[in-house]
Design a protein around this motif. Structure first.
Motif, PDB file in Angstrom:
ATOM      1  N   THR A  41       0.834  -1.202   0.000  1.00 40.34           N
ATOM      2  CA  THR A  41       0.000   0.000   0.000  1.00 40.34           C
ATOM      3  C   THR A  41       0.866   1.248   0.000  1.00 40.34           C
ATOM      4  O   THR A  41       1.790   1.377   0.815  1.00 40.34           O
ATOM      5  CB  THR A  41      -0.922   0.028   1.230  1.00 40.34           C
ATOM      6  OG1 THR A  41      -1.754  -1.135   1.215  1.00 40.34           O
ATOM      7  CG2 THR A  41      -1.796   1.267   1.230  1.00 40.34           C
ATOM      8  N   VAL A  42       0.549   2.161  -0.933  1.00 40.40           N
ATOM      9  CA  VAL A  42       1.226   3.455  -1.012  1.00 40.40           C
ATOM     10  C   VAL A  42       0.253   4.513  -0.494  1.00 40.40           C
ATOM     11  O   VAL A  42      -0.877   4.634  -0.989  1.00 40.40           O
ATOM     12  CB  VAL A  42       1.642   3.794  -2.456  1.00 40.40           C
ATOM     13  CG1 VAL A  42       2.345   5.153  -2.504  1.00 40.40           C
ATOM     14  CG2 VAL A  42       2.544   2.701  -3.017  1.00 40.40           C
ATOM     15  N   LYS A  43       0.663   5.284   0.508  1.00 37.68           N
ATOM     16  CA  LYS A  43      -0.208   6.288   1.124  1.00 37.68           C
ATOM     17  C   LYS A  43       0.333   7.684   0.853  1.00 37.68           C
ATOM     18  O   LYS A  43       1.535   7.934   0.977  1.00 37.68           O
ATOM     19  CB  LYS A  43      -0.298   6.044   2.624  1.00 37.68           C
ATOM     20  CG  LYS A  43      -1.315   6.916   3.335  1.00 37.68           C
ATOM     21  CD  LYS A  43      -1.391   6.567   4.823  1.00 37.68           C
ATOM     22  CE  LYS A  43      -2.422   7.422   5.539  1.00 37.68           C
ATOM     23  NZ  LYS A  43      -2.460   7.131   6.995  1.00 37.68           N
ATOM     24  N   ASN A  44      -0.573   8.585   0.494  1.00 36.20           N
ATOM     25  CA  ASN A  44      -0.219   9.980   0.207  1.00 36.20           C
ATOM     26  C   ASN A  44      -0.923  10.885   1.211  1.00 36.20           C
ATOM     27  O   ASN A  44      -2.131  11.076   1.154  1.00 36.20           O
ATOM     28  CB  ASN A  44      -0.635  10.340  -1.221  1.00 36.20           C
ATOM     29  CG  ASN A  44      -0.318  11.792  -1.561  1.00 36.20           C
ATOM     30  OD1 ASN A  44       0.438  12.456  -0.855  1.00 36.20           O
ATOM     31  ND2 ASN A  44      -0.909  12.286  -2.650  1.00 36.20           N
ATOM     32  N   ASP A  45      -0.158  11.449   2.158  1.00 36.43           N
ATOM     33  CA  ASP A  45      -0.715  12.353   3.171  1.00 36.43           C
ATOM     34  C   ASP A  45      -0.596  13.815   2.776  1.00 36.43           C
ATOM     35  O   ASP A  45      -0.993  14.703   3.552  1.00 36.43           O
ATOM     36  CB  ASP A  45       0.009  12.146   4.507  1.00 36.43           C
ATOM     37  CG  ASP A  45      -0.312  10.801   5.132  1.00 36.43           C
ATOM     38  OD1 ASP A  45      -1.437  10.303   4.939  1.00 36.43           O
ATOM     39  OD2 ASP A  45       0.583  10.218   5.797  1.00 36.43           O
ATOM     40  N   ALA A  46      -0.070  14.092   1.592  1.00 35.58           N
ATOM     41  CA  ALA A  46       0.142  15.475   1.156  1.00 35.58           C
ATOM     42  C   ALA A  46      -1.137  16.053   0.541  1.00 35.58           C
ATOM     43  O   ALA A  46      -2.109  15.345   0.269  1.00 35.58           O
ATOM     44  CB  ALA A  46       1.275  15.527   0.143  1.00 35.58           C
ATOM     45  N   ASP A  47      -1.117  17.364   0.301  1.00 38.37           N
ATOM     46  CA  ASP A  47      -2.268  18.061  -0.286  1.00 38.37           C
ATOM     47  C   ASP A  47      -2.273  17.980  -1.798  1.00 38.37           C
ATOM     48  O   ASP A  47      -3.269  18.362  -2.425  1.00 38.37           O
ATOM     49  CB  ASP A  47      -2.254  19.539   0.137  1.00 38.37           C
ATOM     50  CG  ASP A  47      -2.436  19.709   1.641  1.00 38.37           C
ATOM     51  OD1 ASP A  47      -3.109  18.845   2.244  1.00 38.37           O
ATOM     52  OD2 ASP A  47      -1.892  20.686   2.185  1.00 38.37           O
ATOM     53  N   ALA A  48      -1.198  17.501  -2.388  1.00 39.70           N
ATOM     54  CA  ALA A  48      -1.091  17.415  -3.848  1.00 39.70           C
ATOM     55  C   ALA A  48      -1.013  15.960  -4.281  1.00 39.70           C
ATOM     56  O   ALA A  48      -0.609  15.087  -3.501  1.00 39.70           O
ATOM     57  CB  ALA A  48       0.147  18.173  -4.323  1.00 39.70           C
TER      58      ALA A  48
END
Length: 402
Positions: A41-48
């Motif tokens: 799983t790849v998680k993106n916590d950024a706004d972009a």
């Protein structure tokens, strides 16, 4: 070094705290068996949105080559399975390959929307091959990197997942034929060891060793003295006998050449051996005879200890005479060799019957001394034997890691 240390690229790399990778599942994988399945799983916590990074997976063992692995992935829970292209890691060692396997999972950059996660199903299995392996476990690692090189390296990786150790099953090895009683009469007593793997998988066991342990009172890491005892194995081609080590050094060396001296199919190898004990042999009630490949010598491990009794014979010579005729069971003043079965911790089927060693073969040719390569071994085996006493000892497999 560990597979993780080997996998790290030489270029500068660092952790991107806005994104993460997680590996889950993969409880075990059977050598020569079915798929082991899990998720990445790849998680993106950024706004972009997150894009332009390749999801690189390492199947990390130093013995593993791409001919030993098949892998597939699926995008999301409903995605269909797709094959992945595997690459042998080239870490500059000679020869290249067999240093772990890597893949750019999707073959393209992975895109993840802001404050969301993207999960890929991943499965792999271990295949039969012509070279040694696999190890006792396979370590999985995942990286996000802008570039995946032809050498199997994640270039300038930015995100790294904690590694997962996948236990390799199906390599259970059982033994039959180790003697429980040998007359100390200075004459050779033949026995036959059968080495059987549980599921027919050839993991290329090329060498082994014997260890004659005298018990807590007389036990020595050097084994028995040269004059007191001798252990030989037979070359099936020309019937010559080859003296091998009987101590911890021998266990470290693995000087029993199974490639030359063992016969039969890959899942049921048979080795002819003989043990000669003189009057000066020193054993206690907890003496034992070990056989296998001792942990620490290789990541591919098998080892068992069988309690053994050295039966004193009045008038026996002080020094062994390995070329003396084998005594007839009907006239011997002491019991003949008594075999017993031992096995590793997992149960396995009994080996197929094979022809016994003939007395004519036992003394057909003179000895050829193989000597000892003297690689040495940690004193852990001595401690384990002291704790075990006279009980049959099975040393569990463990992976070589640093």
């Amino acid at each position: 070094m560990s597979p993780l240390a080997l996998a790290l690229p030489a270029q500068a790399a660092g952790q991107d705290n806005a994104h993460s990778v997680r590996i889950e599942g993969f409880p075990s994988v059977e050598a020569g068996g079915g798929w082991s399945e899990g998720t990445v799983t790849v998680k993106n916590d950024a706004d972009a949105p997150y894009a332009g990074q390749h999801l690189v997976i390492y199947f990390g063992t130093q013995m593993l080559g791409k001919d030993q692995v098949a892998a597939e992935y699926a995008d999301g829970a409903s995605g269909s399975w797709q094959p992945v292209k595997l690459v042998d890691q080239d870490l500059g060692a000679k020869p290249a390959g067999y240093q772990g396997v890597a893949t750019d999972l999707t073959g393209a950059g992975v895109e993840v929307q802001p404050h969301s996660a993207r999960t890929f199903k991943l499965r792999f299995k271990l295949l039969q091959s012509t070279h040694a392996g696999p190890e006792v476990n396979v370590s999985l690692y995942a990286y996000l990197a802008p570039t995946f090189g032809a050498d199997g390296q994640a270039k300038d990786w930015t995100v790294q997942a904690p590694g997962v150790s996948v236990k390799t099953t199906g390599l259970t090895t059982s033994f039959t034929g180790l003697p429980t009683s040998v007359p100390a009469d200075g004459k050779p007593h033949a026995f036959q060891v059968s080495i059987k793997t549980a599921n027919g998988f050839d993991w290329h066991l090329t060498s082994a060793a014997f260890f004659v342990w005298g018990g807590q009172k007389y036990g020595s890491m050097d084994g028995q003295g040269a004059c007191a005892a001798q252990l030989d194995v037979q070359d099936p081609k020309d019937k010559t006998w080859h003296k091998v080590g009987m101590g911890a050094v021998g266990a470290g060396d693995g000087d029993v050449d199974l490639t030359k001296w063992a016969t039969g199919p890959v899942d049921n190898r048979v080795l002819n051996a003989r043990l000669t004990l003189g009057k000066n042999v020193k054993t206690d009630t907890d003496a034992s005879l070990g056989f296998g490949y001792y942990p620490g010598a290789s990541p591919m491990l098998f080892w068992a200890m069988q309690p053994i009794a050295a039966v004193p014979v009045e008038g026996a010579p002080e020094c062994v005479d390995p070329n003396a005729p084998i005594p007839s069971p009907s006239t011997s003043s002491a019991p003949a060799v008594v075999p017993a079965a031992v096995s590793t911790t997992e149960p396995a089927a009994q080996p197929r019957a094979s022809a016994p060693v003939k007395a004519t073969d036992t003394n057909r040719a003179e000895l050829a001394d193989t000597g000892s390569r003297g690689l040495g071994l940690t004193t852990g085996i001595g401690g384990a034997l002291v704790v075990a006493g006279g009980a049959a000892l099975v040393l569990t497999r463990r992976a070589r890691r640093s």
